[in-house]
Scaffold this active site. Structure first.
Site, mmCIF file in Angstrom:
data_model
loop_
_atom_site.group_PDB
_atom_site.id
_atom_site.type_symbol
_atom_site.label_atom_id
_atom_site.label_comp_id
_atom_site.label_asym_id
_atom_site.label_seq_id
_atom_site.Cartn_x
_atom_site.Cartn_y
_atom_site.Cartn_z
ATOM 1 N N ASN A 68 -17.236 57.349 69.611
ATOM 2 C CA ASN A 68 -18.647 57.500 69.953
ATOM 3 C C ASN A 68 -19.418 57.346 68.648
ATOM 4 O O ASN A 68 -19.491 58.271 67.842
ATOM 5 C CB ASN A 68 -18.860 58.885 70.577
ATOM 6 C CG ASN A 68 -20.287 59.112 71.024
ATOM 7 O OD1 ASN A 68 -21.175 58.322 70.700
ATOM 8 N ND2 ASN A 68 -20.504 60.186 71.743
ATOM 9 N N ARG A 77 -17.947 54.338 73.532
ATOM 10 C CA ARG A 77 -19.116 54.704 74.307
ATOM 11 C C ARG A 77 -20.234 53.747 73.908
ATOM 12 O O ARG A 77 -20.561 53.622 72.719
ATOM 13 C CB ARG A 77 -19.535 56.135 73.983
ATOM 14 C CG ARG A 77 -20.834 56.474 74.637
ATOM 15 C CD ARG A 77 -21.332 57.829 74.209
ATOM 16 N NE ARG A 77 -22.550 58.136 74.931
ATOM 17 C CZ ARG A 77 -23.568 58.807 74.415
ATOM 18 N NH1 ARG A 77 -23.512 59.237 73.178
ATOM 19 N NH2 ARG A 77 -24.615 59.040 75.136
ATOM 20 N N HIS A 110 -26.295 59.126 80.316
ATOM 21 C CA HIS A 110 -25.302 60.188 80.578
ATOM 22 C C HIS A 110 -24.435 59.848 81.793
ATOM 23 O O HIS A 110 -23.881 60.737 82.429
ATOM 24 C CB HIS A 110 -25.981 61.548 80.883
ATOM 25 C CG HIS A 110 -26.700 62.179 79.735
ATOM 26 N ND1 HIS A 110 -27.872 62.872 79.919
ATOM 27 C CD2 HIS A 110 -26.415 62.251 78.432
ATOM 28 C CE1 HIS A 110 -28.303 63.351 78.757
ATOM 29 N NE2 HIS A 110 -27.428 62.977 77.835
ATOM 30 N N ARG A 144 -37.225 66.264 73.344
ATOM 31 C CA ARG A 144 -37.984 65.239 74.072
ATOM 32 C C ARG A 144 -38.846 65.882 75.157
ATOM 33 O O ARG A 144 -38.422 66.832 75.810
ATOM 34 C CB ARG A 144 -37.047 64.235 74.747
ATOM 35 C CG ARG A 144 -36.191 63.436 73.791
ATOM 36 C CD ARG A 144 -35.458 62.325 74.542
ATOM 37 N NE ARG A 144 -34.439 61.727 73.704
ATOM 38 C CZ ARG A 144 -33.134 61.755 73.975
ATOM 39 N NH1 ARG A 144 -32.687 62.337 75.076
ATOM 40 N NH2 ARG A 144 -32.274 61.200 73.146
ATOM 41 N N GLU A 185 -16.795 63.740 78.617
ATOM 42 C CA GLU A 185 -17.097 62.310 78.548
ATOM 43 C C GLU A 185 -15.976 61.537 77.870
ATOM 44 O O GLU A 185 -15.679 60.404 78.242
ATOM 45 C CB GLU A 185 -18.435 62.095 77.823
ATOM 46 C CG GLU A 185 -19.613 62.563 78.667
ATOM 47 C CD GLU A 185 -20.897 62.761 77.879
ATOM 48 O OE1 GLU A 185 -21.012 63.790 77.193
ATOM 49 O OE2 GLU A 185 -21.784 61.906 77.955
#
Ligand code: ADP
Length: 405
Positions: A10, A94, A183, A244, A387
């Site tokens: 990743n 990823r 995601h 965010r 993940e």
């Protein structure tokens, strides 16, 4: 010898997280990360999980991703897990943005890499780092299949009414403006695991997944397929996140440009990095926010309430989108650990079906579990996301026959 190992990478702009898994039993053989790449204070933390090796940490300049991956390869080799091993079947990457083209994990060819590059304008922060990671890994093992697993792939099943913004179609299409969602690997893993927790096949259940990490997104999953998700063209849309804003009147952007003299980049930084929980109360870690709330801090309490209010709105919206909901699953750092968030998000929703049992909600565990009473019409679950395992699994599925032919 059968090749059953997958290295999952990743790659961020200044970091690389990695895990080496053996897909015979999904065991993790080693995990680690390199951070602050390109600075004088780079840090590599490597933890072997098979055998009796110990956690190792190195600090000192690591100039670029290539040097970072070489350092990782050296650490793995010290544990007898070198990347030159014939047991390594693939490297799974990823990749954040796969646009509309990549609906499945994909073997990376020059053409695939070029397409990932063409998507940089819609993922300027993420895809370049992912591309660097891929190139670096290819240089290290040019003979090995490199697989891209896209954050957007699970959401490509979203129907047009959910995926399109109501803006001029020509402009939207010319610039590939639509809702992609992110995601996805986590939403796929968690929705499937939730079905298993209910003793059902994914095709039989409708699930709302709430992935609440530092970034946060919700998804509505009908019979194993995503039909709506809260993030859009970029990860900025939707829930209130660590830094965010999530949903906001788009006019705020040009208002700030006209009235406050901010540039597009200024507003970008404001909404992506200085908003959300951190903008509201100065902290983005839910542990700290809860500590402050418990100590009577009003700003932290308001930030928490705004966070929960947005979450509730999405739960309600996705109940309507799905028509029938079997389960609501909480995952990621906040979703897995913050019992007060789960309690507050579900409180008052009895009319829609979900109920949280206070005692079950208070249990701390790393296992997937139900936190609703048996009588609830809609089950509520906590499902730790994974993940890396999902990327490894998808990568291995794609290559196992190829490499072990
Ligand atoms: P990401 O992968 O998006 O960086 P994670 O899924 O790891 O994020 O979630 C990180 C966030 O999880 C932290 O910012 C913090 O708010 C929250 N978190 C982690 N542990 C706990 C905990 N024990 N209680 C409450 N919140 C937690």
């Amino acid at each position: 010898m059968t090749a059953t190992r997958v290295l999952v990478l990743n790659s961020g702009s200044s970091s690389v997280k990695y895990q080496l898994l053996d897909m015979r039993d999904s065991a993790r053989l080693a995990v680690g990360l390199v951070e602050r790449i390109g600075e004088s204070t780079s840090r590599l933390v490597h933890t072997p999980l098979a055998g009796d090796g110990e956690r190792r940490e190195h600090t000192g300049a690591i100039a670029d991703h290539s040097a970072a991956l070489k350092a990782v390869a050296d650490e793995l080799a010290r544990d007898g897990l070198g990347l030159d091993s014939p047991e390594l079947a693939a490297i799974g990457h990823r990749v954040v943005h796969g646009g509309l083209r990549f609906t499945e994990p994909t073997v990376i060819t020059d053409e695939v890499l070029a397409e990932i590059e063409r998507l940089v304008p819609v993922a300027p922060l993420h895809n370049p780092a992912n591309i660097t990671g891929i190139r670096t890994a290819q240089a290290l093992r040019p003979d090995l299949p490199q697989i891209a697993v896209f954050d957007t792939a699970f959401h490509t099943t979203m129907p047009e009414p959910a995926a399109r913004y109501a803006i001029d179609v020509k402009t939207a299409d010319a610039h590939r403006i639509r809702r992609y969602g992110f995601h996805g690997t986590s939403h796929a893993y968690v929705s499937r695991t939730t079905a298993a927790l209910l003793g059902k096949d994914p095709s039989e259940v409708n699930v709302i997944v709430l992935h609440l990490g530092n970034g946060a997104s919700a998804s509505a999953v009908r019979g194993g397929r995503c039909v709506d998700t809260s993030m859009g063209l970029t990860p900025l849309e939707g829930l209130v996140m660590g830094t965010r804003s999530g949903d906001i009147d788009p006019a705020v952007t040009f208002h700030l440009m006209r009235v406050a003299g901010m540039s597009a980049d200024d507003v970008d930084v404001l909404l992506n990095k200085k908003s959300g929980l951190v903008g509201l109360c100065g902290d983005n870690d839910m542990r700290e926010i809860r500590r402050r709330v418990d100590a009577g801090d009003e700003r932290a309490a308001l930030a928490f309430d705004i966070y929960v209010h947005r979450l509730k709105k999405y739960i309600g919206a996705y109940c309507a989108v799905l028509g029938r909901v079997d389960a609501i699953a909480f995952t990621a750092g906040v979703g897995e650990n913050a019992a007060p968030v789960r309690e507050a998000a579900i409180a008052g929703l009895e009319g829609l079906g979900p109920v949280v049992d206070a005692e079950l909600n208070a249990v701390r565990s790393g296992e997937a579990r139900l936190i609703s009473p048996a009588s609830a019409r809609v089950a509520v679950a906590v499902v730790p996301t994974d993940e890396e395992l999902e990327i490894a699994r998808q990568s291995y599925e794609l290559v196992k026959n190829m490499v072990n032919a």
